[in-house]
Design a protein around this motif. Structure first.
Motif, short mmCIF file in Angstrom:
data_model
loop_
_atom_site.label_atom_id
_atom_site.label_comp_id
_atom_site.label_asym_id
_atom_site.label_seq_id
_atom_site.Cartn_x
_atom_site.Cartn_y
_atom_site.Cartn_z
N HIS A 17 0.84 -1.20 0.00
CA HIS A 17 0.00 0.00 0.00
C HIS A 17 0.88 1.26 0.00
O HIS A 17 0.63 2.19 -0.78
N ILE A 18 1.90 1.28 0.85
CA ILE A 18 2.80 2.44 0.88
C ILE A 18 3.58 2.53 -0.42
O ILE A 18 3.75 3.61 -0.98
N LEU A 19 4.03 1.39 -0.91
CA LEU A 19 4.79 1.38 -2.17
C LEU A 19 3.96 1.98 -3.31
O LEU A 19 4.48 2.74 -4.13
N ASN A 20 2.68 1.68 -3.35
CA ASN A 20 1.83 2.12 -4.45
C ASN A 20 1.14 3.46 -4.22
O ASN A 20 0.77 4.13 -5.18
N HIS A 21 0.95 3.85 -2.95
CA HIS A 21 0.17 5.05 -2.67
C HIS A 21 0.87 6.03 -1.72
O HIS A 21 0.30 7.08 -1.42
N GLY A 22 2.06 5.70 -1.25
CA GLY A 22 2.73 6.53 -0.26
C GLY A 22 3.30 7.81 -0.85
O GLY A 22 3.65 7.87 -2.03
N ASN A 23 3.41 8.82 0.01
CA ASN A 23 4.06 10.06 -0.41
C ASN A 23 5.59 9.88 -0.32
O ASN A 23 6.07 8.82 0.11
N LYS A 24 6.33 10.90 -0.69
CA LYS A 24 7.80 10.78 -0.71
C LYS A 24 8.37 10.48 0.67
O LYS A 24 9.31 9.70 0.79
N ASN A 25 7.82 11.08 1.70
CA ASN A 25 8.32 10.82 3.06
C ASN A 25 8.08 9.36 3.46
O ASN A 25 8.95 8.72 4.05
N GLU A 26 6.90 8.85 3.15
CA GLU A 26 6.59 7.45 3.48
C GLU A 26 7.47 6.49 2.69
O GLU A 26 7.95 5.49 3.22
N LEU A 27 7.71 6.81 1.42
CA LEU A 27 8.58 5.97 0.60
C LEU A 27 10.03 6.03 1.08
O LEU A 27 10.74 5.03 1.04
N ALA A 28 10.46 7.19 1.53
CA ALA A 28 11.83 7.33 2.02
C ALA A 28 12.07 6.49 3.27
O ALA A 28 13.17 5.98 3.49
N VAL A 29 11.04 6.32 4.08
CA VAL A 29 11.16 5.55 5.32
C VAL A 29 10.87 4.06 5.10
O VAL A 29 11.32 3.22 5.87
N LEU A 30 10.18 3.74 4.02
CA LEU A 30 9.75 2.35 3.78
C LEU A 30 10.92 1.37 3.78
O LEU A 30 10.87 0.34 4.45
#
Length: 127
Positions: free
Chosen positions: A21-34
Motif C-alpha cells: 500500500h505504501i509502495l503504491n500510494h505513499g508520499n515521498k516521506n513514506e517511501l523514504a522511510v519504507l
C-alpha cells in the motif's frame, strides 16, 4: 523559518499488504522511510530485499539512497542478501549519487561488515 525535524521510531509494517500500500500510494516521506522500516523489522528478508531494490530505482535521490540503507539494515538484522542482485544496484547508486554518496558508502560498509563481502573497497578507503 527552518523546518523542525521530528525523530520518530520507524513504523513496523507487519504485512505485505501494508508495505505494498505504501509502495503504491505513499508520499515521498513514506517511501523514504519504507526501505528503512522493512529492513529493520520485516521478517521476510527476500521480500524486504526486493522492495529495497525496487525503491533503488526511484527517481528521488533520498528514496533511492535510503533503499541502499534498507539493504544494509537487512544485512544487519537478517544476515541475508543476494549478492548477484544487490551488488550491481549498490555500485550503480554509488556512481549516481553525488549528494548522497556518503549514505551509499555507509550502507556498503555495513553490508560488507555483516555479509563478509568486499564491495567498493577503493571507494571506502577514500572515504
Amino acid at each position: 523559518m527552518t523546518e523542525k525535524l521530528t525523530y520518530k521510531p520507524l513504523p513496523n509494517l507487519e504485512t505485505k499488504d501494508n508495505v505494498n500500500h505504501i509502495l503504491n500510494h505513499g508520499n515521498k516521506n513514506e517511501l523514504a522511510v519504507l526501505a528503512l522500516s522493512i529492513g529493520e523489522y520485516f521478517p521476510d528478508w527476500k521480500f524486504a530485499q526486493d522492495i529495497c531494490l525496487q525503491l533503488a530505482d526511484h527517481n528521488d535521490k533520498t528514496i533511492s539512497s535510503n533503499a541502499c540503507l534498507g539493504l544494509s539494515y537487512i544485512a544487519r538484522t537478517k544476515g541475508n542478501l543476494e549478492k548477484h542482485l544487490v551488488k550491481p544496484i549498490l555500485i550503480r547508486e554509488l556512481r549516481k549519487h553525488h549528494d548522497f554518496k556518503w549514505r551509499v558508502l555507509d550502507a556498503i560498509a555495513d553490508i560488507n561488515r555483516y555479509m563478509g563481502w568486499k564491495l567498493a573497497h577503493k571507494h571506502l578507503d577514500d572515504k
